[in-house]
Write a protein that holds these residues in place. Structure first.
Motif, PDB file in Angstrom:
ATOM      1  N   ILE A  52       0.882  -0.893  -0.085  1.00 45.82           N
ATOM      2  CA  ILE A  52      -0.265   0.183  -0.187  1.00 45.82           C
ATOM      3  C   ILE A  52       0.900   0.944   0.583  1.00 45.82           C
ATOM      4  CG2 ILE A  52      -1.839  -1.046   1.108  1.00 45.82           C
ATOM      5  CD1 ILE A  52      -1.211  -0.012   3.506  1.00 45.82           C
ATOM      6  N   ILE A  91      -7.753  -2.876   4.942  1.00 48.42           N
ATOM      7  CA  ILE A  91      -6.334  -2.093   5.263  1.00 48.42           C
ATOM      8  C   ILE A  91      -5.667  -2.346   3.543  1.00 48.42           C
ATOM      9  CG2 ILE A  91      -4.259  -3.851   5.637  1.00 48.42           C
ATOM     10  CD1 ILE A  91      -2.681  -1.704   7.133  1.00 48.42           C
ATOM     11  N   LYS A  93      -7.925  -1.595   1.231  1.00 48.35           N
ATOM     12  CA  LYS A  93      -8.844  -1.008   0.747  1.00 48.35           C
ATOM     13  C   LYS A  93      -7.946   0.428   0.495  1.00 48.35           C
ATOM     14  CE  LYS A  93     -13.000  -3.424   2.414  1.00 48.35           C
ATOM     15  NZ  LYS A  93     -14.349  -2.049   2.706  1.00 48.35           N
ATOM     16  N   ARG A  94      -7.392   0.931   1.025  1.00 43.83           N
ATOM     17  CA  ARG A  94      -6.266   1.960   1.452  1.00 43.83           C
ATOM     18  C   ARG A  94      -5.597   2.455  -0.181  1.00 43.83           C
ATOM     19  NH1 ARG A  94      -2.041   2.908   5.597  1.00 43.83           N
ATOM     20  NH2 ARG A  94      -3.557   2.384   7.182  1.00 43.83           N
TER      21      ARG A  94
END
Length: 94
Positions: A52, A91, A93-94
């Motif tokens: 991410i 997390i 989905k960041r």
């Protein structure tokens, strides 16, 4: 979220010569909070990292991987707009 898919361009023996500095680079990616999971492909033709962060920063970091620097592996950086996850993996989905 990013899938960093690396494919060896040199032999596994050559990859092994650079594995220690590559793994230090991987650990630093975790310390920065960018890497979420990583591992070898089966059969051993490279590896995958779930990451991410900002694309430009991830690309710059990948360029500094000892595997990249020494031509051991080539990365394919795939960006995903994750919309649904199981509980506990939000997390992604960041």
């Amino acid at each position: 979220m990013f899938i960093l898919s690396l494919t060896y361009r040199k032999s596994n023996d050559e990859a092994d010569k650079h594995m220690e500095p590559h793994m230090a680079w991987v650990k630093e990616g975790y310390a920065k909070g960018w890497f979420l999971a990583s591992g070898r492909k089966v059969p051993r033709t490279g590896g995958v990292i779930l990451a991410i962060g900002e694309r430009a920063a991830i690309q710059a970091y990948v360029a500094a991987d000892p595997f990249t620097v020494h031509g051991v592996a080539e990365y394919d950086i795939i960006e995903l707009a994750m919309t649904t996850t199981v509980e506990g993996l939000e997390i992604l989905k960041r």
